[in-house]
Design a protein around this motif. Structure first.
Motif, mmCIF file in Angstrom:
data_model
loop_
_atom_site.group_PDB
_atom_site.id
_atom_site.type_symbol
_atom_site.label_atom_id
_atom_site.label_comp_id
_atom_site.label_asym_id
_atom_site.label_seq_id
_atom_site.Cartn_x
_atom_site.Cartn_y
_atom_site.Cartn_z
ATOM 1 N N HIS A 99 54.687 16.102 24.721
ATOM 2 C CA HIS A 99 55.857 15.499 25.037
ATOM 3 C C HIS A 99 56.878 16.377 24.561
ATOM 4 C CE1 HIS A 99 54.108 11.350 25.087
ATOM 5 N NE2 HIS A 99 53.149 11.789 24.296
ATOM 6 N N PRO A 100 58.130 16.360 25.250
ATOM 7 C CA PRO A 100 59.213 17.025 24.804
ATOM 8 C C PRO A 100 59.555 17.246 23.321
ATOM 9 C CG PRO A 100 59.710 15.890 26.878
ATOM 10 C CD PRO A 100 58.433 15.210 26.172
ATOM 11 N N LEU A 101 59.875 18.169 22.852
ATOM 12 C CA LEU A 101 60.246 18.250 21.250
ATOM 13 C C LEU A 101 61.569 17.537 21.109
ATOM 14 C CD1 LEU A 101 59.110 21.706 20.336
ATOM 15 C CD2 LEU A 101 57.978 19.783 20.004
ATOM 16 N N ARG A 102 62.588 17.672 21.901
ATOM 17 C CA ARG A 102 63.909 17.104 21.603
ATOM 18 C C ARG A 102 64.042 15.654 21.965
ATOM 19 N NH1 ARG A 102 67.834 18.611 24.468
ATOM 20 N NH2 ARG A 102 69.637 18.774 22.971
ATOM 21 N N TYR A 103 64.319 14.783 21.287
ATOM 22 C CA TYR A 103 64.231 13.540 21.361
ATOM 23 C C TYR A 103 65.193 13.227 22.711
ATOM 24 C CZ TYR A 103 68.932 12.828 19.370
ATOM 25 O OH TYR A 103 70.367 13.078 19.251
#
Length: 204
Positions: free
Chosen positions: A113-117
């Protein structure tokens, strides 16, 4: 590209795609059906496994319970054994060689999953239904490996042949052939050699 093609290519994809959802639900249902069988119901178990994991070798034995996200992206070699609570989140290819043995509570996870929300949080389709964007990294495990209980392998990892992974390890990086590796994060302790033969052990 289809969402499945994006997924298998390691690109961001929409897991709510109807084709992917259909296979996901099918695999979850087959996992549950397998978990309702007894270990002496060999013919019934083999029938379920043939549908859940089409690419599995001879003498595959899964103690159960099991859980697979898709099943069709997992590839098991000959003489594979997994003890209780074997979990495989296989939105990426999970490839396991011959004569690999798993203790209880082994988890293999390819989803990322992407690190940035801002990129990870739910978003809406035109019809208002919600989805997220994910990607995957494959897992490869060589021949003749043994995993102690409660091992987790993270996507993108290759574990060489002849390895022993100690109980409770979280494998976040590649492990070379013939390694004894333990810990969180899992690290190589040393090479496994002829000196580890049981014939040199006293009191056995």
């Amino acid at each position: 590209m289809t969402e499945e093609e994006k997924m298998l290519a390691g690109q961001l994809y929409d897991p709510s795609d109807p084709k992917l959802q259909a296979r996901l639900h099918y695999a979850h249902r087959l996992s549950q059906e397998y978990n309702q069988t007894f270990d002496d119901e060999t013919a019934k178990r083999e029938e379920i496994l043939s549908n859940l994991i089409p690419d599995h070798g001879e003498r595959t034995y899964l103690q159960g319970p099991i859980f697979f996200d898709y099943g069709c992206y997992t590839h098991l070699g000959q003489h594979f054994y997994a003890n209780a609570n074997f979990t495989v989140l296989d939105c990426g290819h999970v490839t396991i060689g011959d004569s690999v043995w798993f203790g209880p509570n082994i988890t293999l996870v390819t989803p990322m999953h992407p690190l940035r929300y801002q990129e990870r949080n739910l978003r809406a389709h035109a019809d208002g239904t919600l989805f997220d964007l994910e990607y995957q990294k494959p897992i490869t495990i060589g021949d003749n490996c043994w995993f102690g209980s409660n091992v987790t392998v993270i996507g993108g990892v290759t574990i060489g042949s002849g390895c022993v992974i100690g109980a409770g390890s979280v494998v976040t990086r590649d492990i070379p052939d013939n390694s004894l590796a333990v810990g969180n994060p899992c690290r190589v302790v040393r090479e496994i050699t002829e000196a580890d033969s049981m014939k040199y052990k006293t009191g056995i």
